[in-house]
Design a protein around this motif. Structure first.
Motif, PDB file in Angstrom:
ATOM      1  N   ASN A 184     -47.898  25.890  37.888  1.00 58.06           N
ATOM      2  CA  ASN A 184     -48.717  26.523  36.845  1.00 58.06           C
ATOM      3  C   ASN A 184     -49.963  27.222  37.388  1.00 58.06           C
ATOM      4  OD1 ASN A 184     -46.974  25.508  34.761  1.00 58.06           O
ATOM      5  ND2 ASN A 184     -47.965  23.500  35.027  1.00 58.06           N
ATOM      6  N   GLY A 185     -49.843  27.809  38.568  1.00 58.62           N
ATOM      7  CA  GLY A 185     -50.934  28.601  39.119  1.00 58.62           C
ATOM      8  C   GLY A 185     -51.964  27.814  39.894  1.00 58.62           C
ATOM      9  N   SER A 186     -51.848  26.508  39.927  1.00 56.51           N
ATOM     10  CA  SER A 186     -52.875  25.692  40.571  1.00 56.51           C
ATOM     11  C   SER A 186     -52.614  25.528  42.066  1.00 56.51           C
ATOM     12  CB  SER A 186     -52.945  24.302  39.932  1.00 56.51           C
ATOM     13  OG  SER A 186     -53.910  23.506  40.597  1.00 56.51           O
ATOM     14  N   HIS A 244     -57.756  25.567  36.620  1.00 57.78           N
ATOM     15  CA  HIS A 244     -56.777  25.253  37.657  1.00 57.78           C
ATOM     16  C   HIS A 244     -55.639  26.268  37.653  1.00 57.78           C
ATOM     17  CE1 HIS A 244     -57.604  20.915  39.089  1.00 57.78           C
ATOM     18  NE2 HIS A 244     -58.735  21.562  38.859  1.00 57.78           N
ATOM     19  N   ALA A 245     -55.259  26.750  36.500  1.00 59.33           N
ATOM     20  CA  ALA A 245     -54.175  27.730  36.404  1.00 59.33           C
ATOM     21  C   ALA A 245     -54.561  29.067  37.024  1.00 59.33           C
ATOM     22  CB  ALA A 245     -53.786  27.931  34.939  1.00 59.33           C
ATOM     23  N   GLU A 246     -55.858  29.298  37.186  1.00 60.67           N
ATOM     24  CA  GLU A 246     -56.340  30.549  37.788  1.00 60.67           C
ATOM     25  C   GLU A 246     -56.827  30.351  39.220  1.00 60.67           C
ATOM     26  OE1 GLU A 246     -58.174  32.280  33.575  1.00 60.67           O
ATOM     27  OE2 GLU A 246     -59.390  31.053  34.933  1.00 60.67           O
TER      28      GLU A 246
END
Length: 644
Positions: A184-186, A244-246
């Protein structure tokens, strides 16, 4: 080539990581920027990829060069890692004693993060390869573990794919992109997927360096300044707001920062690249690995043993103590630990081996002057002959520099001092002038045997003795030395390189102590004292540099020295008084080079008794006058004033 601006940025990032680990304090708990400052670890990884590509990409050509590269990186990383690991072990044993015999500790001793198996993993730098469900022992070292194995993977890829950067990036980023999507991008992982996180940022750093060499921005001063300011603002805003996703985007932002600031063409980067901030880059690795142990020790002492209240004021005191402790320990580890395995390596941050500080012994060159003679009568004629041959080879009749030494009852010490000066390696014409200040022993006999100029001063005191030397000197510049001082071969060159800079009127050097373990002053103990002394010197230099001016190693322009003169009575501090009076004519600078570091005996320390007493007395004295160090001293008559 050193990227000084981004190097300083790295030091600032290390400080932010320290503050991140202090966010449990009420004082810092509400600060969103600090709460997310652990992301600066990715700045370290991106910068590592950038710098490693710059320094090693062309050198890695086959598996033999891979081995050489990996060994070199191991030697650079491991000494400090091992030292801090052992410090944590020692602290945990200390906590065990406190918990059992003093006060019960809320945090368990030798808990799940400090098992024997985890200790073995830390010894092999494998603690963050997914074998454990938490960070272990010295927590921040997780990144050192993954960075070391990232080096190996990167170097092998360069050889296996024949430095096809495009192919490496396509394969690497494809696999990393799959991982990022799956999570999820983390990328905010450490003990579990820290290696993936490091590889991702390291590759971005490599690409950034390649881009900088092919398409680097060609901005003017104002364009660069605006770009740097915009990136700095964007970094602050992004760290405060990212999720966290970014987090996968943050290494790209750091890459832009490194790309812009590495050019050092704007106002902010030029400021960061200044000599005044150089220490931040040099100490950044030590800051990072040392801080957890310092925070733990200070928390136990300040809050558990001293029981300082958890008020804003109490926590502020704790934060300042922690930052000061980290800085002190980092100076020590930078000097004595970081380069233990790299003494012959051409690392840009490494001090010269011949003159570098050693925690266990004095430099080898000093042993040449360790004469065993107790008196003038015991000195063989051959010793004088050898020293005089050296003196005849180095001294000149038309000196640019006069080295002036006052001597009082130094019949043997003056021989050592002059012998070390006779070994100076310089093209600068110089002479040696010794002032006999009413000696009652055989100092004059020693001087008469040496091919130097000696004069007599009947007025007792270091001030009158130095004044006589000043008046008798023939050089344009004057360097002061002590009769019990020893001077490295590059001393004059290093001192004069700074003294001859435009606007400089006076310089002073640093000094260390030759160990006397039989009297309780072993080298490792003296290293602690010297580290503290040098830190205090940095504080003094801001507003009161003259307090750092000791006669063992000072230089100034003789013309101006004659104008102000020395205090003509027996009082300590004559050297600092001279420096203070010279400040009206120009700038005072500190010569930090290890090649200019003078060495002296421990007899002044012995007056306090034991080493612990010496340390206590000096800490107490500095704390007593600490507040005054931040205020410039008012103009006054140094010839009549008293010592405070």
């Amino acid at each position: 080539m050193r990227f000084r601006a981004v190097d300083t940025f790295r030091g600032l990032a290390a400080i932010m990581v320290i503050l991140f680990h202090l966010q449990h304090l009420n004082l810092l708990a509400s600060n969103v920027f600090i709460a997310k400052s652990d992301i600066f670890v990715d700045f370290f990884f991106v910068l590592s990829g950038f710098v490693m590509t710059h320094s090693n990409f062309s050198r890695i050509t086959d598996f033999a060069s891979v081995k050489q590269f990996v060994v070199k990186r191991f030697k650079r990383l491991y000494p400090l890692h091992l030292f801090t690991l052992l410090l944590v072990l020692a602290f945990e044993i200390f906590r065990f004693g406190v918990d059992r015999y003093v006060v019960h500790l809320s945090n368990a001793v030798f808990a799940a993060d400090k098992t024997f198996v985890a200790f073995l993993a830390n010894l092999t730098l494998t603690q963050s390869l997914g074998f454990f469900d938490r960070v272990t022992w010295n927590g921040p070292s997780w990144s050192i573990s993954v960075e070391f194995y990232t080096y190996i993977i990167w170097a092998l890829c360069l050889v296996l794919f024949r430095k096809n950067v495009l192919l490496i990036c396509v394969l690497g980023f494809s696999l990393l992109a799959w991982f990022i999507v799956q999570h999820n991008g983390s990328i905010v992982y450490n003990y579990n997927y820290g290696l993936i996180r490091c590889l991702y940022s390291f590759l971005i750093g490599m690409v950034t360096y390649r881009i900088s060499r092919r398409f680097g921005p060609d901005f003017g001063y104002w364009q660069s300044s605006l770009t740097e300011a915009a990136l700095l603002l964007l970094t602050i805003v992004s760290i405060r707001s990212f999720t966290h996703a970014e987090s996968w985007l943050m290494p790209m932002l750091f890459a832009l920062v490194i790309l812009a600031f590495s050019q050092e063409t704007g106002a902010i980067s030029k400021f960061l690249a200044s000599d005044r901030l150089e220490f931040l880059g040099r100490l950044s690795y030590s800051y990072y690995l040392n801080h957890a142990i310092v925070l733990g020790v200070m928390d136990l002492i300040v809050f558990k043993l001293i029981k300082l209240p958890h008020t804003n004021a109490g926590e502020l005191v704790y934060v300042l103590i922690c930052l000061s402790g980290v800085h002190l320990l980092s100076i020590f580890t930078y000097r004595h630990i970081e380069f233990l395995l790299n003494r012959s390596s051409p690392l840009s941050f490494q001090p010269s081996h011949k003159y570098s500080m050693n925690i266990l012994k004095a430099p080898d060159w000093i042993s040449e002057f360790n004469y065993p003679y107790a008196s003038f009568d015991a000195i063989p004629e051959s010793v004088f002959e050898g020293i005089n041959r050296d003196l005849d080879a180095v001294q000149r009749p038309d000196p640019v520099v006069s080295v002036v030494i006052p001597a009082w009852n130094e019949e043997v010490n003056i021989l050592r001092s002059v012998a070390s000066l006779a070994k100076l390696k310089t093209d600068i014409p110089f002479e040696i002038v010794v002032v006999n200040n009413n000696s009652t022993d055989d100092t004059q006999k020693t001087l008469d045997k040496l091919h130097i100029r000696s004069v007599f001063q009947s007025i007792q005191g270091w001030g009158p003795a130095r004044q006589m030397g000043l008046e008798q000197a023939r050089g344009k510049y004057l360097l002061t030395a002590d009769a019990d001082g020893l001077y490295p071969p590059e001393w004059i060159n290093e001192m004069m390189a700074v003294l001859q800079q435009p606007g400089v009127i006076c310089v002073y050097g640093r000094y260390s102590f030759v160990p006397t373990p039989e009297k309780g002053f072993s080298r490792w103990k003296l290293s602690i004292l010297e580290t503290m002394k040098d830190v205090i010197a940095e504080v003094r230099h801001m507003k009161r540099p003259h307090l750092n001016a000791y006669g063992i190693s000072i230089g100034y322009v003789r013309e101006y020295g004659l104008k102000v003169g020395y205090v003509m009575k027996k009082i300590r501090g004559e050297d600092g008084r001279m420096c203070f009076d010279l400040m009206q004519f120009g700038t005072v600078k500190q010569v930090k080079s290890a090649k200019a570091r003078a060495w002296t005996g421990t007899r002044t320390l012995e007056k306090d008794g034991s080493f612990s007493r010496t340390l206590y007395v000096r800490i107490a004295n500095e704390l007593r006058r600490l507040s005054s160090m931040f205020v410039a001293q008012e103009p006054h008559d140094t010839k009549t004033s008293l010592n405070s």
